[in-house]
Design a protein around this motif. Structure first.
Motif, PDB file in Angstrom:
ATOM      1  N   THR A 100       7.271  15.090  -9.461  1.00  0.00           N
ATOM      2  CA  THR A 100       6.120  14.753  -8.623  1.00  0.00           C
ATOM      3  C   THR A 100       6.253  13.299  -8.193  1.00  0.00           C
ATOM      4  O   THR A 100       6.297  12.397  -9.036  1.00  0.00           O
ATOM      5  N   GLU A 101       6.344  13.072  -6.898  1.00  0.00           N
ATOM      6  CA  GLU A 101       6.467  11.698  -6.423  1.00  0.00           C
ATOM      7  C   GLU A 101       5.162  10.943  -6.659  1.00  0.00           C
ATOM      8  O   GLU A 101       4.075  11.519  -6.671  1.00  0.00           O
ATOM      9  N   ASP A 102       5.290   9.624  -6.832  1.00  0.00           N
ATOM     10  CA  ASP A 102       4.131   8.791  -7.126  1.00  0.00           C
ATOM     11  C   ASP A 102       4.151   7.549  -6.242  1.00  0.00           C
ATOM     12  O   ASP A 102       4.939   7.454  -5.292  1.00  0.00           O
ATOM     13  N   GLU A 103       3.301   6.594  -6.559  1.00  0.00           N
ATOM     14  CA  GLU A 103       3.205   5.381  -5.754  1.00  0.00           C
ATOM     15  C   GLU A 103       4.514   4.597  -5.759  1.00  0.00           C
ATOM     16  O   GLU A 103       4.871   3.952  -4.762  1.00  0.00           O
ATOM     17  N   ILE A 104       5.236   4.651  -6.867  1.00  0.00           N
ATOM     18  CA  ILE A 104       6.534   3.964  -6.901  1.00  0.00           C
ATOM     19  C   ILE A 104       7.462   4.548  -5.845  1.00  0.00           C
ATOM     20  O   ILE A 104       8.128   3.811  -5.100  1.00  0.00           O
ATOM     21  N   ASP A 105       7.510   5.871  -5.751  1.00  0.00           N
ATOM     22  CA  ASP A 105       8.356   6.508  -4.735  1.00  0.00           C
ATOM     23  C   ASP A 105       7.885   6.162  -3.332  1.00  0.00           C
ATOM     24  O   ASP A 105       8.706   5.932  -2.426  1.00  0.00           O
ATOM     25  N   GLU A 106       6.589   6.120  -3.129  1.00  0.00           N
ATOM     26  CA  GLU A 106       6.067   5.780  -1.805  1.00  0.00           C
ATOM     27  C   GLU A 106       6.464   4.356  -1.416  1.00  0.00           C
ATOM     28  O   GLU A 106       6.840   4.092  -0.265  1.00  0.00           O
ATOM     29  N   GLN A 107       6.415   3.434  -2.390  1.00  0.00           N
ATOM     30  CA  GLN A 107       6.792   2.054  -2.091  1.00  0.00           C
ATOM     31  C   GLN A 107       8.296   1.938  -1.847  1.00  0.00           C
ATOM     32  O   GLN A 107       8.737   1.179  -0.972  1.00  0.00           O
ATOM     33  N   VAL A 108       9.087   2.680  -2.615  1.00  0.00           N
ATOM     34  CA  VAL A 108      10.533   2.692  -2.379  1.00  0.00           C
ATOM     35  C   VAL A 108      10.825   3.137  -0.954  1.00  0.00           C
ATOM     36  O   VAL A 108      11.644   2.530  -0.245  1.00  0.00           O
ATOM     37  N   ARG A 109      10.143   4.173  -0.514  1.00  0.00           N
ATOM     38  CA  ARG A 109      10.378   4.689   0.837  1.00  0.00           C
ATOM     39  C   ARG A 109      10.002   3.638   1.887  1.00  0.00           C
ATOM     40  O   ARG A 109      10.723   3.436   2.862  1.00  0.00           O
ATOM     41  N   ARG A 110       8.892   2.966   1.677  1.00  0.00           N
ATOM     42  CA  ARG A 110       8.493   1.911   2.624  1.00  0.00           C
ATOM     43  C   ARG A 110       9.508   0.767   2.624  1.00  0.00           C
ATOM     44  O   ARG A 110       9.879   0.245   3.684  1.00  0.00           O
ATOM     45  N   ASP A 111       9.960   0.381   1.438  1.00  0.00           N
ATOM     46  CA  ASP A 111      10.918  -0.720   1.348  1.00  0.00           C
ATOM     47  C   ASP A 111      12.246  -0.371   2.021  1.00  0.00           C
ATOM     48  O   ASP A 111      12.856  -1.219   2.684  1.00  0.00           O
ATOM     49  N   LEU A 112      12.699   0.859   1.845  1.00  0.00           N
ATOM     50  CA  LEU A 112      13.952   1.266   2.479  1.00  0.00           C
ATOM     51  C   LEU A 112      13.801   1.350   3.991  1.00  0.00           C
ATOM     52  O   LEU A 112      14.736   1.032   4.736  1.00  0.00           O
ATOM     53  N   ASP A 113      12.632   1.771   4.451  1.00  0.00           N
ATOM     54  CA  ASP A 113      12.391   1.788   5.897  1.00  0.00           C
ATOM     55  C   ASP A 113      12.537   0.389   6.486  1.00  0.00           C
ATOM     56  O   ASP A 113      13.061   0.213   7.592  1.00  0.00           O
ATOM     57  N   GLN A 114      12.085  -0.610   5.746  1.00  0.00           N
ATOM     58  CA  GLN A 114      12.113  -1.986   6.242  1.00  0.00           C
ATOM     59  C   GLN A 114      13.459  -2.669   6.032  1.00  0.00           C
ATOM     60  O   GLN A 114      13.806  -3.597   6.765  1.00  0.00           O
ATOM     61  N   ALA A 115      14.229  -2.205   5.043  1.00  0.00           N
ATOM     62  CA  ALA A 115      15.455  -2.920   4.665  1.00  0.00           C
ATOM     63  C   ALA A 115      16.546  -2.816   5.718  1.00  0.00           C
ATOM     64  O   ALA A 115      17.343  -3.746   5.895  1.00  0.00           O
ATOM     65  N   GLY A 116      16.625  -1.682   6.387  1.00  0.00           N
ATOM     66  CA  GLY A 116      17.637  -1.517   7.421  1.00  0.00           C
ATOM     67  C   GLY A 116      19.054  -1.356   6.905  1.00  0.00           C
ATOM     68  O   GLY A 116      20.015  -1.659   7.618  1.00  0.00           O
TER      69      GLY A 116
ATOM     70  N   SER B 298      14.104   4.140  -7.257  1.00  0.00           N
ATOM     71  CA  SER B 298      13.033   4.810  -7.990  1.00  0.00           C
ATOM     72  C   SER B 298      13.295   4.773  -9.487  1.00  0.00           C
ATOM     73  O   SER B 298      12.386   4.515 -10.292  1.00  0.00           O
ATOM     74  N   ALA B 299      14.538   5.002  -9.884  1.00  0.00           N
ATOM     75  CA  ALA B 299      14.881   4.987 -11.309  1.00  0.00           C
ATOM     76  C   ALA B 299      14.681   3.601 -11.908  1.00  0.00           C
ATOM     77  O   ALA B 299      14.095   3.449 -12.996  1.00  0.00           O
ATOM     78  N   VAL B 300      15.164   2.573 -11.222  1.00  0.00           N
ATOM     79  CA  VAL B 300      15.025   1.202 -11.722  1.00  0.00           C
ATOM     80  C   VAL B 300      13.549   0.824 -11.839  1.00  0.00           C
ATOM     81  O   VAL B 300      13.102   0.269 -12.858  1.00  0.00           O
ATOM     82  N   ARG B 301      12.783   1.135 -10.820  1.00  0.00           N
ATOM     83  CA  ARG B 301      11.380   0.718 -10.816  1.00  0.00           C
ATOM     84  C   ARG B 301      10.534   1.529 -11.793  1.00  0.00           C
ATOM     85  O   ARG B 301       9.577   0.994 -12.374  1.00  0.00           O
ATOM     86  N   HIS B 302      10.857   2.788 -11.983  1.00  0.00           N
ATOM     87  CA  HIS B 302      10.125   3.559 -12.989  1.00  0.00           C
ATOM     88  C   HIS B 302      10.383   3.015 -14.392  1.00  0.00           C
ATOM     89  O   HIS B 302       9.467   2.959 -15.227  1.00  0.00           O
TER      90      HIS B 302
END
Length: 493
Positions: free
Chosen positions: A186-202, A52-56
């Motif tokens: 306040t979480e935003d779309e970046i946080d939502e995408q991070v969460r999706r990416d981590l779910d997929q990364a394994g 999240s920090a890197v992408r923000h």
């Protein structure tokens, strides 16, 4: 030819790194290395905060950033196509990697880190010739050097240290402090995408996914700092060592994550607190306690990581050989009966964070008493905590908590029985164990474990003026043999 791009590690993300006279107009390189993210079982929320920090920052700086997602750092720097400049990393392994890249022509120059207040050479000059180290001496030199809480050459109000005012037990009759809650992002779309990416990364992880509790941008960090200084700093001081089971944050600042990510410079935090004292808005005891944590302890730990050297995390002066239990490593709070230990593990599981007293006097104290391997414990703290980094934990764990360095960091081991936890928390009320009981079903594992530990290290403790009394007290215990037999067979805590 244009100046080389500036490569930022994920703990070098603040504007004091990239928005200064030298680097303000440079291209910025940010790298997400899947191999680095997956090489250890980090806390799930630690990975989230990092990405999240890197992408923000990439989003904030826009076209100025080359943002690469690759398997390795080498692969990313090869794609950049020309040598980069990088600031001194925060660990020996990362520094070794950067030096290899320098030899290969991928890195043009390694600059001193701008994310701490004191340059490394200045600390080396201060430390030269010392066989042991006192944080108090270093802290006072820091106050003088940076002219913080000083009246000329004297400390404000004539005192360097207000620790005596900052050791209050939790207030009676309440399960939370009467203080405004911590600032929340306040979480935003970046946080939502991070969460999706981590779910997929394994990636292998520990702990629970959860809401983001900590600031990851400079703007967020300054808001969190202002909120803390305005609403929480006054309460922080008296209760900084206290624990309430239903108030996980107490009045702590929750700034360790943005500080350790390099998002917030330590002097920003220190000056904000000092300004609150100078304006009469906050008491000196609380302000000094906060300044001591940031300008004293945190800077001290950073410098000692490098000064003590590569072999320091392997130190094991007390010859502790017990492997870290699976329930501890995996944050299985349900496997533990003692409320203090269960609550601490639950906090790490759910947030990747508990404050310094559960770390030192519950988790660390338990590990010290039970003789867990210091190197394993150090690695666990570095990976399971969201503010844990390679430089943070060795002085704190190997030195302060486990006394595995033989006293270079602290003048005595930090162990105590259940009485300390009973005094400084509300955990013991309703616990299945009794902190006053040493033998039997209600025997507190911290109280009984303390006396077993004193017995195991009686020669070391008897030779130290600060711990000799514990040995003398142990020798007067009429039930010592029963305590030792009980604890040698204990499997449940």
């Amino acid at each position: 030819m244009s100046d080389p791009p500036l490569w930022l590690f994920a703990d070098q993300l603040g504007p004091h790194v990239w928005d200064n006279d030298e680097f303000r107009d440079r291209e910025i390189v940010l790298v997400e290395s899947s191999r680095a993210l997956g090489r250890k079982p980090f806390h799930r929320q630690k990975l989230h905060l990092t990405l999240s920090a890197v992408r923000h920052l990439a989003d904030q700086l826009g076209d100025r950033v080359t943002h690469l997602r690759t398997a390795t750092y080498r692969e990313a720097l090869t794609q950049v196509g020309r040598p980069v400049v990088v600031h001194h990393p925060t660990s020996f392994p990362a520094l070794d990697m950067v030096r290899r890249f320098e030899k290969e022509g991928l890195v043009a120059e390694v600059r001193p880190t701008p994310t701490f207040a004191l340059p490394q050479q200045d600390f080396d000059d201060w430390a030269d010739g010392r066989s042991s180290f006192r944080m108090e001496d270093f802290y006072r030199s820091q106050r003088e050097r940076f002219e913080v809480l000083m009246d000329g050459d004297q400390p404000v109000e004539g005192r360097w240290n207000f620790d005596h005012d900052n050791r209050e037990p939790p207030p009676k009759g309440t399960d939370t402090l009467d203080v405004k809650g911590p600032w929340r992002p306040t979480e935003d779309e970046i946080d939502e995408q991070v969460r999706r990416d981590l779910d997929q990364a394994g990636h292998p992880t520990v702990g629970e996914d959860g809401p983001r509790w900590f600031a990851v941008t400079h703007d967020e960090a300054t808001k969190a700092l202002r909120h803390f200084v305005t609403h929480r700093l006054g309460t922080f001081g008296p209760y900084e060592d206290a624990i309430l089971e239903n108030d996980w944050a107490m009045a702590h600042s929750l700034l360790s994550v943005p500080l350790n990510m390099g998002v917030l410079h330590p002097l920003e935090a220190v000056h904000a607190a000092e300004d609150a004292y100078r304006s009469g808005d906050q008491p000196i005891s609380s302000v000094e306690g906060f300044v001591r944590q940031i300008l004293g302890w945190r800077e001290y730990v950073w410098q000692l990581y490098w000064y003590f050297g590569r072999g320091y995390p392997k130190r094991n002066h007390l010859r502790a050989r017990t492997p870290l239990p699976d329930w501890f490593r995996e944050l299985d709070s349900d496997a533990v009966t003692a409320r203090c230990l269960s609550s601490a593990l639950e906090g790490v599981r759910d947030r990747g964070w508990v404050h310094h007293i559960p770390r030192l006097m519950v988790l660390g104290n338990h590990a010290l008493q039970r003789g867990y391997r210091p190197a394993e414990l150090n690695e666990w703290f570095a990976t399971a905590f969201v503010d844990g980094y390679a430089w943070v934990m060795p002085p704190n764990v190997i030195g302060m908590s486990q006394h595995a360095d033989g006293g270079r960091m602290a003048t005595k081991p930090y162990s105590s029985g259940g009485a300390y936890i009973d005094r400084m928390s509300d955990h013991c009320t309703g616990c299945a164990f009794d902190p006053k009981v040493r033998v039997g079903e209600k025997a507190c594992p911290f109280t009984a474990g303390y006396w077993q530990w004193v017995h195991r290290h009686r020669e070391l403790l008897a030779s130290n003026n600060r711990t000799a009394r514990a040995v003398a007290t142990m020798d007067r215990l009429s039930d010592l043999d029963a305590v030792l037999e009980q604890e040698s067979a204990r499997e449940a805590f």
